[in-house]
Scaffold this motif. Structure first.
Motif, PDB file in Angstrom:
ATOM      1  N   ALA A 118       0.833  -1.207   0.000  1.00 47.82           N
ATOM      2  CA  ALA A 118       0.000   0.000   0.000  1.00 47.82           C
ATOM      3  C   ALA A 118       0.865   1.253   0.000  1.00 47.82           C
ATOM      4  O   ALA A 118       0.564   2.236  -0.686  1.00 47.82           O
ATOM      5  CB  ALA A 118      -0.918  -0.008   1.222  1.00 47.82           C
TER       6      ALA A 118
ATOM      7  N   ALA B   9      -4.594   4.983   1.048  1.00 50.45           N
ATOM      8  CA  ALA B   9      -5.598   4.415   0.148  1.00 50.45           C
ATOM      9  C   ALA B   9      -6.753   5.387  -0.068  1.00 50.45           C
ATOM     10  O   ALA B   9      -7.263   5.536  -1.186  1.00 50.45           O
ATOM     11  CB  ALA B   9      -6.113   3.081   0.708  1.00 50.45           C
TER      12      ALA B   9
ATOM     13  N   ALA C  92      -3.854  -0.280  -3.281  1.00 50.33           N
ATOM     14  CA  ALA C  92      -3.674   0.074  -1.867  1.00 50.33           C
ATOM     15  C   ALA C  92      -4.741  -0.568  -0.987  1.00 50.33           C
ATOM     16  O   ALA C  92      -4.438  -1.105   0.089  1.00 50.33           O
ATOM     17  CB  ALA C  92      -3.688   1.595  -1.700  1.00 50.33           C
TER      18      ALA C  92
END
Length: 439
Positions: free
Chosen positions: A224, A290, A378
């Motif tokens: 991520a 994210a 992510a």
């Protein structure tokens, strides 16, 4: 946090890291502008490829380098690698073709692939106390963040009076100063290691890493991180100069906003980590990145980019800073260098995915599509980390040794012996090759 700087050896190593990173930061800005100067709107694809080459060097060479350099004098290794990097940086201003960028990046990052895990593995020996080591990790993260903040800012000022080729000179100075600071201290010697075959030393860290649930989860967190970080590093110049039609110093300002967010988190984390688990902090940081990526496709102005990059920096630092603590809890002292090297290599596998994906998708399908692609990566990574890394991550575990004789000295290291099982702090090593099945 600053109390650890009272230790002369660590103080010099920290300054060496800061100065070298500062030089590297100037080179990152200069390399982005060089790519845009040579390739124009295709700069994202060029940078994606260049950084993918960087990751190939890291992934392929870090574990191998660790297996060999741990048998060599630490100071000589670190200084020699700094000098190699300085020589490569000296050649970068003379690049006129894209393939030359690729070759020099490979050489430069091959040296870094050996330098970084060797440097990281020294710190636990210099600062053996857990609290001091935690503060050192935050300072180390702060060093990266100061580079993200100050290097672009200073680069923006320098670009007013020199062209971007001159920025590479700062990189050369940084590596030479780093080497001088390392020479000025005596580093602790590694404890004697078993006379193991080189192949085993190369694979030892990776075996430990992939056999430990918390480390597998941390690797997902790093994917991520790579998704968000690659978007910032590869596409900032394309967004600022290509999409918004702004100037080189605006690229530096955008990168400085990212660095500012990251630095604020690094300064706050020592206190935060006294109250919250490493797992919670790292997964939260990855989640913030994210979320930012998910909204990135809506960008329509430079003023919207700056706060987005600031928030991305907050998550970026939170997701990475505790990693050294997690590694230290997961390996014995003699295995730490190889585990650090494996962390370095495996985490950069994630960047090997992130860099070309961010660059090539952005170049082929546009920046909004690149944002959405990296956001999807992510989120998948965040949920994977939550599954792989147990929320109840106990250090002391009951486990069995079916083939261990009752008179073996190892039984004395544990408590609550029942039959062929006992309890103690569990780490993967030659005697503990599998994680207890109860987890």
């Amino acid at each position: 946090m600053l109390s650890v700087l009272a230790n002369r050896t660590y103080r010099h190593l920290f300054l060496a890291q800061v100065i070298a990173l500062f030089g590297t930061g100037l080179a990152t800005v200069a390399l982005s502008l060089l790519a845009f100067n040579i390739a124009g709107d295709e700069a994202g694809s060029v940078l994606g490829t260049a950084f993918a080459i960087k990751m190939i060097a890291y992934v392929g060479l870090a574990p191998i380098a660790a297996a060999f350099v741990e048998r060599l004098p630490r100071r000589a290794v670190l200084v020699g690698l700094d000098l190699i990097r300085a020589a490569v940086a000296l050649a970068l201003p003379f690049v006129t073709e894209i393939w030359q960028i690729y070759v020099l990046i490979f050489v430069l990052q091959s040296a870094s692939a050996a330098f970084t895990p060797s440097f990281q593995a020294v710190i636990p020996d210099v600062l053996p106390e857990e609290k001091d080591y935690t503060n050192a990790l935050s300072l180390s993260r702060l060093a990266y963040d100061l580079e993200n903040l100050l290097s672009p800012t200073i680069a923006a000022g320098l670009l007013l009076v020199i062209n971007f080729h001159g920025l590479f000179g700062g990189t050369v100075i940084g590596f030479l100063a780093s080497a001088a600071l390392v020479v000025s201290v005596t580093l602790p010697k590694l404890k004697p290691i078993e006379n193991q075959r080189t192949v085993k030393r190369i694979t030892q860290g990776t075996r430990i890493y992939l056999s430990t649930p918390r480390l597998r989860g941390m690797l997902a967190v790093y994917l991520a991180v790579a998704a968000g970080g690659a978007m910032v590093i590869v596409n900032t110049v394309v967004i600022v100069q290509g999409t918004f039609g702004l100037q080189a110093d605006d690229v530096a300002i955008a990168l400085a906003c990212f660095g500012a967010g990251s630095m604020i988190t690094a300064l706050s984390l020592p206190k935060v980590l006294e109250r919250f688990k490493d797992r919670s902090v790292m997964i939260l940081g990855a989640s913030v990145m994210a979320v930012c990526l998910s909204f990135g496709f809506l960008l329509s102005s430079f003023t919207q980019l700056l706060p987005l990059w600031f928030l991305m920096g907050l998550g970026y630092s939170a997701a990475q800073t505790p990693s050294g603590r997690v590694l230290r809890r997961s390996a014995t002292g003699s295995d730490l260098p190889s585990v650090f090297a494996s962390q370095f290599a495996l985490s950069h596998v994630c960047w090997l995915v992130g860099y070309p994906l961010a660059g090539w998708v952005g170049s082929s399908f546009g920046i909004p599509t690149s944002f959405l692609s990296m956001a999807a990566l992510a989120w998948i990574s965040v949920f994977t980390a939550m599954v792989l890394w147990p929320s109840k991550d106990a250090q002391k575990l009951r486990h069995s040794h079916e083939d261990l004789p009752d008179n073996d000295p190892h039984w004395a290291k544990g408590v609550d012996k029942v039959g062929k099982s006992h309890v103690h702090e569990f780490k993967i090593d030659d005697l503990h090759t599998r994680w207890p099945s109860s987890l």
